[in-house]
Design an enzyme around this catalytic site. Structure first.
Site, PDB file in Angstrom:
ATOM      1  N   GLU A  33       0.845  -1.202   0.000  1.00  0.00           N
ATOM      2  CA  GLU A  33       0.000   0.000   0.000  1.00  0.00           C
ATOM      3  C   GLU A  33       0.873   1.241   0.000  1.00  0.00           C
ATOM      4  O   GLU A  33       1.760   1.383   0.843  1.00  0.00           O
ATOM      5  CB  GLU A  33      -0.922   0.016   1.227  1.00  0.00           C
ATOM      6  CG  GLU A  33      -1.764   1.271   1.372  1.00  0.00           C
ATOM      7  CD  GLU A  33      -2.607   1.574   0.149  1.00  0.00           C
ATOM      8  OE1 GLU A  33      -2.439   2.660  -0.427  1.00  0.00           O
ATOM      9  OE2 GLU A  33      -3.427   0.710  -0.239  1.00  0.00           O
ATOM     10  N   THR A  41      -9.482   3.968  -0.314  1.00  0.00           N
ATOM     11  CA  THR A  41     -10.391   5.094  -0.511  1.00  0.00           C
ATOM     12  C   THR A  41     -11.480   5.113   0.542  1.00  0.00           C
ATOM     13  O   THR A  41     -11.819   6.164   1.101  1.00  0.00           O
ATOM     14  CB  THR A  41     -11.025   5.026  -1.916  1.00  0.00           C
ATOM     15  OG1 THR A  41      -9.999   5.192  -2.899  1.00  0.00           O
ATOM     16  CG2 THR A  41     -12.082   6.101  -2.097  1.00  0.00           C
ATOM     17  N   LYS A  51     -19.472   9.545   6.030  1.00  0.00           N
ATOM     18  CA  LYS A  51     -20.468   9.209   7.047  1.00  0.00           C
ATOM     19  C   LYS A  51     -20.309  10.071   8.295  1.00  0.00           C
ATOM     20  O   LYS A  51     -21.288  10.381   8.974  1.00  0.00           O
ATOM     21  CB  LYS A  51     -20.378   7.727   7.417  1.00  0.00           C
ATOM     22  CG  LYS A  51     -20.575   6.763   6.253  1.00  0.00           C
ATOM     23  CD  LYS A  51     -21.758   7.123   5.373  1.00  0.00           C
ATOM     24  CE  LYS A  51     -21.794   6.293   4.106  1.00  0.00           C
ATOM     25  NZ  LYS A  51     -20.877   6.743   3.039  1.00  0.00           N
ATOM     26  N   GLY A 180     -26.428   9.928  -8.136  1.00  0.00           N
ATOM     27  CA  GLY A 180     -26.200   8.613  -7.559  1.00  0.00           C
ATOM     28  C   GLY A 180     -25.930   8.723  -6.071  1.00  0.00           C
ATOM     29  O   GLY A 180     -26.181   9.767  -5.445  1.00  0.00           O
ATOM     30  N   GLU A 201     -28.734  15.667 -13.308  1.00  0.00           N
ATOM     31  CA  GLU A 201     -28.614  14.239 -13.644  1.00  0.00           C
ATOM     32  C   GLU A 201     -28.982  14.007 -15.112  1.00  0.00           C
ATOM     33  O   GLU A 201     -29.982  14.531 -15.608  1.00  0.00           O
ATOM     34  CB  GLU A 201     -29.520  13.405 -12.737  1.00  0.00           C
ATOM     35  CG  GLU A 201     -29.726  11.965 -13.143  1.00  0.00           C
ATOM     36  CD  GLU A 201     -28.438  11.160 -13.221  1.00  0.00           C
ATOM     37  OE1 GLU A 201     -28.263  10.428 -14.215  1.00  0.00           O
ATOM     38  OE2 GLU A 201     -27.603  11.276 -12.297  1.00  0.00           O
ATOM     39  N   ASP A 311     -13.370  -3.345  -6.473  1.00  0.00           N
ATOM     40  CA  ASP A 311     -13.732  -2.411  -7.531  1.00  0.00           C
ATOM     41  C   ASP A 311     -12.976  -2.669  -8.821  1.00  0.00           C
ATOM     42  O   ASP A 311     -13.379  -2.172  -9.884  1.00  0.00           O
ATOM     43  CB  ASP A 311     -13.462  -0.969  -7.084  1.00  0.00           C
ATOM     44  CG  ASP A 311     -14.461  -0.470  -6.049  1.00  0.00           C
ATOM     45  OD1 ASP A 311     -15.334  -1.268  -5.644  1.00  0.00           O
ATOM     46  OD2 ASP A 311     -14.364   0.702  -5.656  1.00  0.00           O
ATOM     47  N   ALA A 319     -17.897  -1.473  -0.738  1.00  0.00           N
ATOM     48  CA  ALA A 319     -16.843  -1.938   0.158  1.00  0.00           C
ATOM     49  C   ALA A 319     -17.137  -3.333   0.684  1.00  0.00           C
ATOM     50  O   ALA A 319     -16.236  -4.174   0.779  1.00  0.00           O
ATOM     51  CB  ALA A 319     -16.673  -0.954   1.321  1.00  0.00           C
ATOM     52  N   HIS A 443     -40.993  -4.662  20.552  1.00  0.00           N
ATOM     53  CA  HIS A 443     -41.784  -3.444  20.447  1.00  0.00           C
ATOM     54  C   HIS A 443     -41.399  -2.492  21.577  1.00  0.00           C
ATOM     55  O   HIS A 443     -41.233  -2.933  22.719  1.00  0.00           O
ATOM     56  CB  HIS A 443     -43.276  -3.774  20.551  1.00  0.00           C
ATOM     57  CG  HIS A 443     -44.160  -2.561  20.590  1.00  0.00           C
ATOM     58  ND1 HIS A 443     -44.474  -1.844  19.460  1.00  0.00           N
ATOM     59  CD2 HIS A 443     -44.765  -1.919  21.628  1.00  0.00           C
ATOM     60  CE1 HIS A 443     -45.256  -0.823  19.792  1.00  0.00           C
ATOM     61  NE2 HIS A 443     -45.449  -0.841  21.112  1.00  0.00           N
TER      62      HIS A 443
END
Length: 464
Positions: A33, A41, A51, A180, A201, A311, A319, A443
Site C-alpha cells: 500500500e 479510498t 459518514k 447517484g 442528472e 472495484d 466496500a 416493540h
C-alpha cells in the site's frame, strides 16, 4: 529473499480483509500500500469520512428542526467548520490505525510503496522485488472523469468526492453533477449545512437501478429538504469563474442550452477501476472494454497465480462486496471453498432518511417473468419512527407469488441500512415472507416495519 504465500496489492476493504483472512488461514502474507495510512479510498477519503459529515450535519438538523418539539430549548447551534473537519479526521485516523493494529496482530507485513508486477509471482515496490506464490489485485477505483469538466481539488471550486470532503469553507451554493449515491449523500450534507444545492442528472430519475417507487418517493423527500433537481440534463462543461463556477448543460427534452452559477461544483458521475502502473498489459491480463479485470468464478485472472477482487473487477462498487470477495479468494488460495452470493448484496444510501435495498426490484422480478406479490408498510404506522420524527418512507418486500420466497426488499426510512440485513439473512436461508412475519419482533422498534411488510405479503399488515 523471503517467499510469501500471498501478496495483496491494495489495502482497501477488499485488500486488507483478504490479507488478514489469508493470514488467519496460516499463509505468509504481505500487503502493498502506497498511502501513508491503510484502508484505501473507503476509510481515507470515502465511506468513513463522508459518514462522519453525514452524522454531524444530521445532528445540526435535529438541533434546528426537532429539539424544540421535544422541549429541548436554547440558542440554535452554529457550525464550526474547522472543528467538524477535525472530527472527521479523527474518525478516519481511529479506523485506519485500527487496521495497522490488525496487521500486526495477524502478522501481515505491510510493504509501503506502490506496486508493479514484474512477472507472475514477482511484485516490485521501489527498487525491491518481492516474491509470492500468489498475488491478489485489490487496487480499487477512482472517480470517473467527465468530458468538459476539469477537476482541481486544491482550488476547492470544481471538485470530485475527495475534494468535497475537505472544502476550505461551507459554500453558499453547490451544483452536484450526478444523482447517484455519492452525489446525494454529499449534496445532503451541504444542504443541511446551509448551501443551496442543485443536482443535475443525465437520466430522468435519481439513483439509477433502484426500485422505481423508491426513486420517486426518495426524490420527493430530498426535494422537501431543499435539494433541487434538474433531470434529463446532459452536462456540456464547467468553467471556474471569479465567483465560483459556471455549469453548462443541455436539456434532453427540448435541446435547450442552460447554465447554472455556483460557488462549488461537485462531479459525482461514478467511479472507474484503477490499475495504473501495475503492468497488466505487459502481463497479458485480460480486461473488459470498461477497464475491469476479467476473473473466473474463483476470482482468478487468465494469468496463473494472479487474482483480482473489489472495484477492480465487474460488479457493484461496494466496500462490503470487496470484503466478501477478499475473504472468499483467501479461502480459495488456502485450498478451501470461497463463495460470494452476488444475489444478496445490500446497498445503502446514508442520507436521512436512509435508503437500502437487496435482491430484485419489482421491475426486475417482473421483467424476468416471475409472478410476484408485493407487501408494503409505511413508517407512519410505526410508533418508534413517529416518536423520532422519522415517519416518512416505507418498507417494500418482493416475494414469489407461488412460493412466498423473498426475492428482494427496498426500504426508505429510519435505520434502513441496518434493517435490510434481517432480509439479507432471510434470503440467504431461502426464507419466505411468512417466516419473517411469524418471527417475534421487539416493540417498540423500527424493525417492526419489516415484519409488517412481510405480513402484507400474506393476509395483511396489522397496523396499516
Amino acid at each position: 529473499m523471503l517467499m510469501y504465500d500471498l501478496i495483496v496489492i491494495g489495502a482497501g476493504p477488499g485488500g486488507y480483509v483478504c490479507a488478514i483472512r489469508a493470514a488467519q488461514l496460516g499463509l505468509k502474507v504481505a500487503c502493498v500500500e502506497g498511502r501513508e495510512t491503510l484502508g484505501g479510498t473507503c476509510l481515507n477519503v470515502g465511506c468513513i469520512p463522508s459518514k462522519a459529515l453525514l452524522h454531524a450535519s444530521h445532528m445540526l438538523h435535529e438541533t434546528h428542526e426537532n429539539f424544540e418539539k421535544m422541549g429541548l430549548m436554547g440558542a440554535h447551534v452554529e457550525v464550526d467548520w474547522a472543528k467538524m473537519q477535525d472530527y472527521k479526521s479523527e474518525t478516519v485516523k481511529g479506523n485506519t490505525g485500527g487496521i495497522e493494529f490488525l496487521f500486526k496482530k495477524n502478522k501481515v507485513d505491510w510493504i509501503k510503496g506502490w506496486a508493479s508486477i514484474e512477472a507472475p509471482g514477482k511484485v516490485k515496490v521501489g527498487d525491491t522485488v518481492h516474491e509470492a506464490k500468489n498475488i491478489v489485485l485489490a487496487s480499487g477505483s477512482v472517480p470517473t472523469a467527465l468530458k468538459g469538466v476539469e477537476i482541481d481539488n486544491d482550488k476547492g471550486v470544481i471538485v470530485d468526492s475527495t475534494g468535497a470532503l475537505a472544502l476550505p469553507k461551507i459554500p453558499k451554493s453547490m451544483v452536484v453533477i450526478g444523482a447517484g449515491v455519492i452525489g446525494l449523500e454529499l449534496g445532503s450534507v451541504y444542504r443541511r449545512l446551509g448551501a443551496e444545492v442543485t443536482v443535475v442528472e443525465y437520466l430522468d430519475v435519481i439513483t439509477p437501478g433502484m426500485d422505481a417507487e423508491v426513486q420517486k418517493q426518495f426524490q420527493k423527500m430530498l426535494t422537501k429538504q431543499g435539494l433541487k433537481f434538474v433531470l434529463g440534463a446532459a452536462v456540456q462543461g464547467a468553467t471556474a469563474t471569479d465567483a465560483g463556477a459556471t455549469v453548462s448543460y443541455q436539456l434532453k427534452k427540448d435541446g435547450s442550452e442552460q447554465q447554472f452559477e455556483a460557488e462549488v461544483v461537485l462531479v459525482a458521475t461514478g467511479r472507474r477501476p484503477y490499475a495504473d502502473g501495475l503492468g497488466l498489459d505487459a502481463l497479458g491480463i485480460e480486461t473488459t472494454d470498461r477497464g475491469f479485470i476479467k476473473v473466473d468464478g474463483h476470482w482468478a485472472t487468465n494469468v496463473k497465480g494472479i487474482y483480482a477482487i473489489g472495484d477492480a473487477v465487474p460488479g457493484p462498487m461496494l466496500a462490503h462486496k470487496a470484503e466478501d470477495e477478499g475473504m472468499a479468494v483467501a479461502e480459495v488460495i488456502a485450498g478451501k471453498h470461497g463463495h460470494v452470493n452476488y444475489d444478496v448484496i445490500p446497498s445503502v444510501i446514508y442520507t436521512t432518511p436512509e435508503v437500502a435495498s437487496v435482491g430484485l426490484t419489482e421491475e426486475a422480478a417482473k421483467a424476468g417473468g416471475r409472478k410476484v406479490k408485493v407487501g408494503k408498510f409505511p413508517f407512519m404506522g410505526n410508533a418508534r419512527a413517529k416518536a423520532q420524527f422519522l415517519g416518512e418512507g416505507f418498507v417494500k418486500m418482493i416475494t414469489d407469488a407461488e412460493t412466498d420466497r423473498v426475492l428482494g426488499c427496498h426500504i426508505v426510512g429510519p435505520s434502513a441500512g441496518d434493517l435490510i440485513h434481517e432480509v439479507c439473512v432471510a434470503m440467504e436461508f431461502g426464507a419466505s415472507a411468512e417466516d419473517i412475519a411469524l418471527t417475534c419482533h421487539a416493540h417498540p422498534t423500527v424493525s417492526e416495519a419489516v415484519r409488517e411488510a412481510a405480513l402484507a405479503c400474506g393476509s395483511g399488515a396489522i397496523h396499516a
